[in-house]
Design a protein around this motif. Structure first.
Motif, PDB file in Angstrom:
ATOM      1  N   GLY A 229       0.790  -1.224   0.000  1.00 27.46           N
ATOM      2  CA  GLY A 229       0.000   0.000   0.000  1.00 27.46           C
ATOM      3  C   GLY A 229       0.821   1.272   0.000  1.00 27.46           C
ATOM      4  N   GLY A 230       2.139   1.170   0.117  1.00 26.62           N
ATOM      5  CA  GLY A 230       2.978   2.367   0.106  1.00 26.62           C
ATOM      6  C   GLY A 230       3.063   3.016   1.471  1.00 26.62           C
ATOM      7  N   ASP A 231       3.738   4.149   1.549  1.00 30.52           N
ATOM      8  CA  ASP A 231       3.902   4.846   2.823  1.00 30.52           C
ATOM      9  C   ASP A 231       2.882   5.962   2.948  1.00 30.52           C
ATOM     10  N   LEU A 232       2.575   6.326   4.193  1.00 32.60           N
ATOM     11  CA  LEU A 232       1.553   7.332   4.479  1.00 32.60           C
ATOM     12  C   LEU A 232       1.934   8.693   3.914  1.00 32.60           C
ATOM     13  N   PHE A 233       3.210   9.023   3.919  1.00 31.83           N
ATOM     14  CA  PHE A 233       3.646  10.332   3.435  1.00 31.83           C
ATOM     15  C   PHE A 233       3.299  10.524   1.965  1.00 31.83           C
ATOM     16  N   THR A 234       3.439   9.469   1.169  1.00 33.39           N
ATOM     17  CA  THR A 234       3.105   9.560  -0.246  1.00 33.39           C
ATOM     18  C   THR A 234       1.619   9.844  -0.423  1.00 33.39           C
TER      19      THR A 234
ATOM     20  N   MET B 165       2.277  14.563  16.906  1.00 29.81           N
ATOM     21  CA  MET B 165       2.671  15.332  15.737  1.00 29.81           C
ATOM     22  C   MET B 165       2.152  14.692  14.453  1.00 29.81           C
ATOM     23  N   LEU B 166       2.169  13.365  14.407  1.00 29.75           N
ATOM     24  CA  LEU B 166       1.641  12.688  13.217  1.00 29.75           C
ATOM     25  C   LEU B 166       0.151  12.942  13.067  1.00 29.75           C
ATOM     26  N   LEU B 167      -0.609  12.869  14.161  1.00 31.68           N
ATOM     27  CA  LEU B 167      -2.045  13.162  14.095  1.00 31.68           C
ATOM     28  C   LEU B 167      -2.288  14.594  13.646  1.00 31.68           C
TER      29      LEU B 167
ATOM     30  N   VAL C 228       8.765   8.193  14.747  1.00 35.92           N
ATOM     31  CA  VAL C 228       7.396   8.004  14.275  1.00 35.92           C
ATOM     32  C   VAL C 228       7.019   9.207  13.407  1.00 35.92           C
ATOM     33  N   LYS C 229       6.764   8.953  12.131  1.00 32.68           N
ATOM     34  CA  LYS C 229       6.389   9.992  11.178  1.00 32.68           C
ATOM     35  C   LYS C 229       5.746   9.320   9.972  1.00 32.68           C
TER      36      LYS C 229
ATOM     37  N   ILE D  75      20.661  12.721  21.021  1.00 35.96           N
ATOM     38  CA  ILE D  75      19.773  13.679  20.364  1.00 35.96           C
ATOM     39  C   ILE D  75      19.655  13.258  18.902  1.00 35.96           C
ATOM     40  N   CYS D  76      18.561  12.611  18.563  1.00 35.17           N
ATOM     41  CA  CYS D  76      18.379  12.110  17.210  1.00 35.17           C
ATOM     42  C   CYS D  76      16.906  12.140  16.866  1.00 35.17           C
ATOM     43  N   GLY D  77      16.609  12.125  15.578  1.00 39.17           N
ATOM     44  CA  GLY D  77      15.222  12.125  15.128  1.00 39.17           C
ATOM     45  C   GLY D  77      15.060  12.919  13.857  1.00 39.17           C
ATOM     46  N   SER D  78      13.823  13.119  13.463  1.00 33.15           N
ATOM     47  CA  SER D  78      13.499  13.881  12.260  1.00 33.15           C
ATOM     48  C   SER D  78      13.033  15.273  12.650  1.00 33.15           C
TER      49      SER D  78
END
Length: 435
Positions: free
Chosen positions: A135-140, A240-242, A177-178, A212-215
């Protein structure tokens, strides 16, 4: 026909043509898909190599479909998304690759977490054979649709809540999570993927991790502070995703650590009026800057009890008995036949979904001594003018979904500004290790 044995030290490369390069790459990926049990048993199968379906800072994701001899040409078998992680030249990069593989091996199977079938390592790469989510990724999808209705977003976040609860019960914190790391299966159920930044042995909500890591845009404020953080940082990212899937905005986005820090100090959380009161309250609690007061700091049950999920039947959701409101094959969301992947790797994913011929086929068997032997065999080609093999089941739905035209513009305005317009991507999707 040439034969290659796994005991040889290198791959023969008779030609520099694209076809031979595809065959060489295909054999390398296929070798990583052969499970230990299959290496020891005298089984026969073949692997169809379709090519690259994803790309990132870690390396590539390759698509391979395995069929056993007794399976027919168009049915049966297992599809793997093989994540190829480059070991790199530094010891730190090698440790990151091995840690991701180790963490994924330790995760018990869960319906909303991408599973690891097996892992193989050679001198240059680590190969992880993962479940393939067509189904692909949510961002797309968000790039095409702009936002999701609140009902669809609620179901999506509910499935991700169960995924995080499963990870946290084993002391695993995802830390990234993103939408790019949320994959959808053929029916639209969410799968949390990419454990490149994950860490283990975390049991507290407000302590246990220091890196300290993340997007940028999703990092919790306590992570930026550098004084230690815990599992509550994952609940911040879920909030943040919601916010992004319902409004299309990230109020604290930035390309660098300094940009995000300045945004935290100067940009308030401004929620649009069209969100329901329950959604607004949940976002306020999830995006609380104090991890000890954030929803989820007392565990996943605190999240489940919130009024935003009042109509959610958690047992049925966990058993996948509730059809997702957002389905990638639904005519309600696409203005034409759905393509399971777009951008880099679209050709390979679409060829697999449509049942077209792979780039190469590798047959795996055993010789008289029991050693595994791989042969590149001819790929059956459809006769000129003939229709390609018809995909079955969910693949057919994905390829044939049709519906209304998409809107040409995304919602704009607000504290963070518009993130998307039409089907384009207006923000970076990378992630950063800051220390």
């Amino acid at each position: 026909m040439r034969r290659w044995c796994l005991s040889t030290l290198g791959w023969p490369l008779p030609s520099r043509s694209n076809l031979c390069l595809a065959h060489r790459r295909g054999r390398t990926i296929v070798r990583s898909c052969i499970k230990k049990a299959e290496r020891e048993a005298n089984t026969q199968s073949w692997f169809d190599y379709y090519g690259t379906v994803g790309q990132g800072s870690f390396g590539m994701v390759e698509l391979v479909h395995q069929r056993h001899k007794q399976a027919s040409e168009c049915t049966g078998g297992t599809t793997f998304a093989v994540k190829v992680c480059r070991k790199g030249t530094t010891r730190r990069q090698l440790e990151i690759c091995r840690r991701e593989a180790r963490i994924m091996k330790s995760i018990p199977p869960h319906p909303f977490v991408v599973g690891l079938s097996h892992c193989v390592e050679d001198d240059g790469n680590i190969y992880m054979a993962l479940e393939y989510c067509m189904g692909g990724d949510l961002f797309t999808h968000l790039g095409e649709l702009g936002t999701l209705p609140e009902r669809a977003a609620r179901h999506l976040v509910a499935e991700l809540t169960l995924a995080l609860a499963h990870l946290h019960a084993d002391g695993i914190m995802h830390r990234d999570v993103k939408p790019e790391n949320v994959l959808l299966d053929a029916r639209g159920h969410a799968r949390l993927a990419d454990f490149g930044l994950a860490t283990s042995n975390i049991t507290r909500a407000d302590g246990g991790a220091m890196s300290i890591c993340g997007s940028p845009g999703y990092i919790a404020p306590e992570v930026l502070a550098g004084r230690g953080y815990g599992l509550a940082a994952d609940w911040w990212q879920l909030g943040m995703l919601l916010l992004e899937v319902t409004t299309g905005q990230l109020p604290w986005a930035g390309a660098t650590l300094g940009d995000v820090s300045r945004a935290f100090r100067s940009v308030p959380l401004d929620l649009p009026a069209y969100l329901s009161s329950d959604a607004t309250d949940f976002l306020i609690l999830a995006l609380c800057p104090h991890p000890g007061m954030r929803i989820g700091s007392l565990g996943a049950d605190e999240v489940k009890r919130h009024a935003f999920f009042s109509g959610v039947r958690w047992g049925r959701v966990a058993r996948k008995e509730v059809p997702p409101p957002f389905n990638p094959s639904s005519p309600s969301y696409h203005g034409g036949p759905f393509t399971p992947c777009c951008g880099h790797g679209a050709e390979a994913a679409q060829a697999h979904a449509a049942g077209e011929a792979p780039r190469c086929r590798v047959e795996v068997s055993h010789d008289e001594d029991g050693a595994i032997v791989m042969e590149t065999v001819p790929v059956p080609q459809a006769a000129e003018g003939a229709a390609p093999p018809r995909p079955a089941g969910a693949a057919a739905e994905l390829c044939e979904g049709v519906g209304r035209e998409r809107g040409s513009s995304a919602r704009s305005g607000g504290a963070g500004g518009s993130l998307r317009g039409g089907s384009g991507r207006a923000r970076g999707s990378g992630r950063v290790w800051f220390q």
